[in-house]
Enzyme design. Structure first.
Site, PDB file in Angstrom:
ATOM      1  N   GLY A   1     -22.095  56.105 -10.167  1.00  0.00           N
ATOM      2  CA  GLY A   1     -21.185  56.224  -9.022  1.00  0.00           C
ATOM      3  C   GLY A   1     -19.837  56.768  -9.455  1.00  0.00           C
ATOM      4  O   GLY A   1     -19.755  57.675 -10.300  1.00  0.00           O
ATOM      5  N   GLY A   2     -18.761  56.182  -8.914  1.00  0.00           N
ATOM      6  CA  GLY A   2     -17.394  56.656  -9.220  1.00  0.00           C
ATOM      7  C   GLY A   2     -17.090  56.585 -10.708  1.00  0.00           C
ATOM      8  O   GLY A   2     -16.418  57.463 -11.259  1.00  0.00           O
TER       9      GLY A   2
ATOM     10  N   ALA B   1     -23.350  85.535 -35.985  1.00  0.00           N
ATOM     11  CA  ALA B   1     -22.712  86.431 -35.008  1.00  0.00           C
ATOM     12  C   ALA B   1     -23.671  87.504 -34.517  1.00  0.00           C
ATOM     13  O   ALA B   1     -23.869  88.531 -35.171  1.00  0.00           O
ATOM     14  CB  ALA B   1     -21.465  87.061 -35.631  1.00  0.00           C
TER      15      ALA B   1
ATOM     16  N   GLU C   1     -28.462  80.185 -27.599  1.00  0.00           N
ATOM     17  CA  GLU C   1     -29.706  80.423 -28.345  1.00  0.00           C
ATOM     18  C   GLU C   1     -30.860  80.793 -27.404  1.00  0.00           C
ATOM     19  O   GLU C   1     -32.009  80.403 -27.605  1.00  0.00           O
ATOM     20  CB  GLU C   1     -30.023  79.235 -29.248  1.00  0.00           C
ATOM     21  CG  GLU C   1     -28.882  79.025 -30.232  1.00  0.00           C
ATOM     22  CD  GLU C   1     -29.232  78.235 -31.456  1.00  0.00           C
ATOM     23  OE1 GLU C   1     -30.410  78.245 -31.848  1.00  0.00           O
ATOM     24  OE2 GLU C   1     -28.308  77.650 -32.037  1.00  0.00           O
ATOM     25  N   GLY C   2     -30.517  81.550 -26.366  1.00  0.00           N
ATOM     26  CA  GLY C   2     -31.499  81.985 -25.368  1.00  0.00           C
ATOM     27  C   GLY C   2     -31.422  81.102 -24.146  1.00  0.00           C
ATOM     28  O   GLY C   2     -31.665  79.892 -24.220  1.00  0.00           O
TER      29      GLY C   2
ATOM     30  N   GLU D   1     -22.264  89.918 -28.280  1.00  0.00           N
ATOM     31  CA  GLU D   1     -21.062  90.759 -28.108  1.00  0.00           C
ATOM     32  C   GLU D   1     -20.605  90.667 -26.666  1.00  0.00           C
ATOM     33  O   GLU D   1     -21.355  90.200 -25.800  1.00  0.00           O
ATOM     34  CB  GLU D   1     -21.396  92.211 -28.477  1.00  0.00           C
ATOM     35  CG  GLU D   1     -21.789  92.343 -29.941  1.00  0.00           C
ATOM     36  CD  GLU D   1     -22.011  93.788 -30.388  1.00  0.00           C
ATOM     37  OE1 GLU D   1     -21.763  94.726 -29.591  1.00  0.00           O
ATOM     38  OE2 GLU D   1     -22.434  93.961 -31.539  1.00  0.00           O
ATOM     39  N   PRO D   2     -19.397  91.148 -26.371  1.00  0.00           N
ATOM     40  CA  PRO D   2     -18.915  91.022 -24.993  1.00  0.00           C
ATOM     41  C   PRO D   2     -19.891  91.616 -23.962  1.00  0.00           C
ATOM     42  O   PRO D   2     -20.064  91.063 -22.882  1.00  0.00           O
ATOM     43  CB  PRO D   2     -17.596  91.792 -25.012  1.00  0.00           C
ATOM     44  CG  PRO D   2     -17.123  91.687 -26.431  1.00  0.00           C
ATOM     45  CD  PRO D   2     -18.368  91.677 -27.277  1.00  0.00           C
TER      46      PRO D   2
ATOM     47  N   SER E   1     -32.349  79.552 -20.337  1.00  0.00           N
ATOM     48  CA  SER E   1     -33.644  79.037 -19.845  1.00  0.00           C
ATOM     49  C   SER E   1     -34.509  80.182 -19.330  1.00  0.00           C
ATOM     50  O   SER E   1     -35.742  80.156 -19.494  1.00  0.00           O
ATOM     51  CB  SER E   1     -33.408  78.018 -18.732  1.00  0.00           C
ATOM     52  OG  SER E   1     -32.759  76.891 -19.265  1.00  0.00           O
TER      53      SER E   1
ATOM     54  N   GLN F   1     -24.895  60.026 -11.281  1.00  0.00           N
ATOM     55  CA  GLN F   1     -25.106  59.530  -9.915  1.00  0.00           C
ATOM     56  C   GLN F   1     -25.243  58.009  -9.909  1.00  0.00           C
ATOM     57  O   GLN F   1     -24.647  57.321  -9.081  1.00  0.00           O
ATOM     58  CB  GLN F   1     -26.366  60.197  -9.328  1.00  0.00           C
ATOM     59  CG  GLN F   1     -26.595  59.900  -7.859  1.00  0.00           C
ATOM     60  CD  GLN F   1     -25.518  60.523  -6.969  1.00  0.00           C
ATOM     61  OE1 GLN F   1     -24.792  61.417  -7.388  1.00  0.00           O
ATOM     62  NE2 GLN F   1     -25.397  60.015  -5.763  1.00  0.00           N
TER      63      GLN F   1
HETATM   64  C1  LIG Z   1     -20.336  77.712 -26.192  1.00  0.00           C
HETATM   65  C2  LIG Z   1     -21.128  78.895 -26.632  1.00  0.00           C
HETATM   66  C3  LIG Z   1     -21.408  79.061 -27.982  1.00  0.00           C
HETATM   67  C4  LIG Z   1     -22.108  80.186 -28.419  1.00  0.00           C
HETATM   68  N1  LIG Z   1     -22.330  80.367 -29.751  1.00  0.00           N
HETATM   69  C5  LIG Z   1     -22.854  81.550 -30.196  1.00  0.00           C
HETATM   70  C6  LIG Z   1     -22.927  81.847 -31.589  1.00  0.00           C
HETATM   71  O1  LIG Z   1     -22.553  81.035 -32.449  1.00  0.00           O
HETATM   72  N2  LIG Z   1     -23.398  83.070 -31.962  1.00  0.00           N
HETATM   73  C7  LIG Z   1     -23.826  83.996 -31.062  1.00  0.00           C
HETATM   74  O2  LIG Z   1     -24.240  85.081 -31.464  1.00  0.00           O
HETATM   75  N3  LIG Z   1     -23.781  83.731 -29.725  1.00  0.00           N
HETATM   76  C8  LIG Z   1     -23.295  82.542 -29.279  1.00  0.00           C
HETATM   77  N4  LIG Z   1     -23.222  82.275 -27.921  1.00  0.00           N
HETATM   78  C9  LIG Z   1     -23.689  83.278 -26.985  1.00  0.00           C
HETATM   79  C10 LIG Z   1     -24.945  82.845 -26.232  1.00  0.00           C
HETATM   80  O3  LIG Z   1     -26.058  82.888 -27.072  1.00  0.00           O
HETATM   81  C11 LIG Z   1     -25.064  83.750 -24.997  1.00  0.00           C
HETATM   82  O4  LIG Z   1     -24.038  83.358 -24.098  1.00  0.00           O
HETATM   83  C12 LIG Z   1     -26.416  83.652 -24.338  1.00  0.00           C
HETATM   84  O5  LIG Z   1     -27.418  84.206 -25.154  1.00  0.00           O
HETATM   85  C13 LIG Z   1     -26.448  84.384 -22.980  1.00  0.00           C
HETATM   86  O6  LIG Z   1     -25.875  85.650 -23.086  1.00  0.00           O
HETATM   87  P1  LIG Z   1     -24.735  86.096 -22.046  1.00  0.00           P
HETATM   88  O7  LIG Z   1     -23.719  85.028 -21.987  1.00  0.00           O
HETATM   89  O8  LIG Z   1     -24.285  87.462 -22.424  1.00  0.00           O
HETATM   90  O9  LIG Z   1     -25.466  86.146 -20.657  1.00  0.00           O
HETATM   91  P2  LIG Z   1     -26.299  87.388 -20.072  1.00  0.00           P
HETATM   92  O10 LIG Z   1     -27.258  87.873 -21.092  1.00  0.00           O
HETATM   93  O11 LIG Z   1     -25.351  88.341 -19.484  1.00  0.00           O
HETATM   94  O12 LIG Z   1     -27.113  86.661 -18.923  1.00  0.00           O
HETATM   95  C14 LIG Z   1     -26.523  86.312 -17.685  1.00  0.00           C
HETATM   96  C15 LIG Z   1     -27.617  85.700 -16.813  1.00  0.00           C
HETATM   97  O13 LIG Z   1     -28.673  86.674 -16.618  1.00  0.00           O
HETATM   98  C16 LIG Z   1     -29.916  86.104 -17.017  1.00  0.00           C
HETATM   99  N5  LIG Z   1     -30.782  87.118 -17.611  1.00  0.00           N
HETATM  100  C17 LIG Z   1     -30.497  88.012 -18.592  1.00  0.00           C
HETATM  101  N6  LIG Z   1     -31.576  88.743 -18.915  1.00  0.00           N
HETATM  102  C18 LIG Z   1     -32.582  88.298 -18.117  1.00  0.00           C
HETATM  103  C19 LIG Z   1     -33.972  88.639 -17.968  1.00  0.00           C
HETATM  104  N7  LIG Z   1     -34.530  89.584 -18.712  1.00  0.00           N
HETATM  105  N8  LIG Z   1     -34.699  87.968 -17.046  1.00  0.00           N
HETATM  106  C20 LIG Z   1     -34.129  86.996 -16.280  1.00  0.00           C
HETATM  107  N9  LIG Z   1     -32.853  86.628 -16.367  1.00  0.00           N
HETATM  108  C21 LIG Z   1     -32.088  87.256 -17.287  1.00  0.00           C
HETATM  109  C22 LIG Z   1     -29.550  85.035 -18.050  1.00  0.00           C
HETATM  110  O14 LIG Z   1     -30.579  84.077 -18.196  1.00  0.00           O
HETATM  111  C23 LIG Z   1     -28.266  84.474 -17.444  1.00  0.00           C
HETATM  112  O15 LIG Z   1     -28.571  83.524 -16.466  1.00  0.00           O
HETATM  113  C24 LIG Z   1     -22.564  81.132 -27.476  1.00  0.00           C
HETATM  114  C25 LIG Z   1     -22.297  80.941 -26.110  1.00  0.00           C
HETATM  115  C26 LIG Z   1     -21.587  79.853 -25.683  1.00  0.00           C
HETATM  116  C27 LIG Z   1     -21.300  79.696 -24.218  1.00  0.00           C
END
Ligand SMILES: Cc1cc2nc3c(=O)[nH]c(=O)nc-3n(C[C@H](O)[C@H](O)[C@H](O)COP(=O)(O)OP(=O)(O)OC[C@H]3O[C@@H](n4cnc5c(N)ncnc54)[C@H](O)[C@@H]3O)c2cc1C
Length: 386
Positions: free
Chosen positions: A344-345, A124, A368-369, A127-128, A371, A341
């Site tokens: 197809g359908g 964990a 996990e970060g 956070e939101p 792209s 693609q």
């Molecule tokens: C199905 C699912 C499972 C998950 N499981 C876990 C879990 O087990 N534990 C846990 O801790 N988290 C978990 N996560 C959270 C996940 O790691 C985050 O969603 C992810 O790291 C991205 O954070 P965010 O959603 O707050 O997006 P944000 O950080 O708000 O990013 C939004 C967009 O802005 C871009 N952005 C942000 N900063 C930069 C920058 N410096 N330069 C360029 N672009 C940037 C991002 O690449 C993205 O496109 C999970 C998420 C999902 C969807």
């Protein structure tokens, strides 16, 4: 350079493939449609050493190397990505960090339970209001006179959150110190002060239950701190390096399944009097899919090999792991898109697993970060600029 695998690596790949094909693949569609957590299959994977592949036998694991982990993850992900998400959190994000930073007692208690498949673990960090920028976390742990901590705050998007017994939690212990003010804790979800939100409905990996979790005056004992106070961010980043190899492997498994289904389909499906695989435009797609799949696999094996060296006291492998995850996740997205693609359908229909591969692939570019964050890590490593 030797590209062959050892007997042990092939053996664990075989075990994973057998369980994946006999137990996981037949229920993949059911788990995708219902979102039901596959507890029984996770237990089976655990009983066969696949929930603690790199965990030494003395802590209940298979005692194998990171390359074995890659090979096993690919087999499970090819059958069902949601299973491999749960597997990757238990192996990489939960067991790995405790193995590296935990005390002997912590390894015996937490790692053993997860590695043997008796319990489910979670990690964990998010956070939101803080995902990519983890240092903006607000969840707080306040140290008490007796060395315990009182935790308050929320974590979101926690994989296996709805079912986890133990969680590696990251919380702020000293706001003024930023990243150096974050500490890692080991949480027992049966204790007072822990709460779970509703399970999130998701686009893909639907059976890997995800939810928000909450701490209200939750008390962590001093012996439940992982590593030292203020070491949490370092622990999270080291653990995520390893985690990214797992997600790259997951992406390869999804992509391989889509690719193999496509190679069969183009030989059978006919248009204009010939198999669609005879059209040069289709052939070019097949060739490009195969090139991206193999490139992703080789880069992921390189990262795993480098992690093996790190485990023996060698250099960190952040760059190799980021390169593998970025390449494999973008390859998975591209390959599943081409597969859909070419079908197809039928690719768009729930009668075939292609649309599931396409939906499942997307998450590998996010968690996990993202792209963008992988590109940031790679560019910083390459240029030395921040
Ligand atoms: C199905 C699912 C499972 C998950 N499981 C876990 C879990 O087990 N534990 C846990 O801790 N988290 C978990 N996560 C959270 C996940 O790691 C985050 O969603 C992810 O790291 C991205 O954070 P965010 O959603 O707050 O997006 P944000 O950080 O708000 O990013 C939004 C967009 O802005 C871009 N952005 C942000 N900063 C930069 C920058 N410096 N330069 C360029 N672009 C940037 C991002 O690449 C993205 O496109 C999970 C998420 C999902 C969807």
């Amino acid at each position: 350079m030797d590209f062959s695998f050892t007997e042990e690596q092939l053996m664990i790949q075989d075990v994973a493939r057998r369980i994946a094909q006999e137990k996981i693949a037949p229920s993949a569609e059911h788990h995708d449609q219902t979102g039901e957590f596959p507890l029984e299959n996770i237990r089976t994977l655990g009983e066969n050493g696949l929930m603690g592949i790199e965990v030494p036998a003395e802590y209940g694991g298979a005692g194998m190397d990171p390359v074995s982990y890659v090979l096993a993850m690919i087999e499970v992900a090819a059958a069902d990505a949601a299973h491999s998400t749960i597997m990757s959190v238990n192996n990489s994000l939960f067991c790995n960090g405790i193995l590296k930073y935990g005390t002997e007692e912590q390894k015996q208690k937490y790692v053993r339970a997860i590695a043997e498949g008796r319990e489910i673990g979670a990690f964990a960090l998010t956070e939101p209001q803080s995902g990519s920028d983890a240092t903006a976390m607000r969840c707080k742990a306040v140290r008490q006179a007796d060395g315990s901590y009182v935790v308050n705050g929320k974590k979101s998007w926690i994989t296996s959150g709805p079912v986890a017994k133990y969680i590696v939690l990251f919380a702020m212990t000293d706001q003024d110190k930023g990243a150096r003010g974050i500490t890692a804790f080991l949480i027992d979800t049966d204790r007072e002060g822990f709460g779970r939100g509703k399970t999130e409905p998701k686009l893909g990996i639907r059976a890997s239950a995800t939810c928000e979790i909450e701490f209200n005056d939750y008390v962590v004992r001093a012996d439940e701190v992982l590593g030292a106070e203020g070491e949490g961010f370092k622990i999270a980043m080291t653990v995520l390096d390893a985690g990214r190899i797992g997600i790259a492997s997951q992406a390869i498994g999804i992509a391989r399944a889509a690719y193999e289904a496509t190679v069969e389909y183009v030989k059978e499906r006919k248009a204009f009097g010939q198999p669609i695989g005879a059209f040069q435009m289709t052939q070019a797609k097949i060739a490009d899919m195969k090139c991206r799949l193999d490139a992703a696999l080789l880069l992921t094996l390189r990262a795993a090999w480098q992690k093996g060296r790190f485990d023996q006291g060698g250099a960190r492998f952040s760059n190799e792991a980021a390169i593998a995850k970025l390449t494999a996740s973008e390859a998975a997205m591209w390959i599943t898109h081409q597969a859909l693609q070419i079908h197809g359908g039928m690719g768009y229909s729930k009668e075939m697993p292609i649309e599931r591969y396409f939906r499942d692939a997307k998450i590998t570019e996010i968690y996990e970060g993202t792209s963008e964050i992988q590109r940031l890590v790679i560019a910083r490593n390459e240029t030395g600029l921040r």
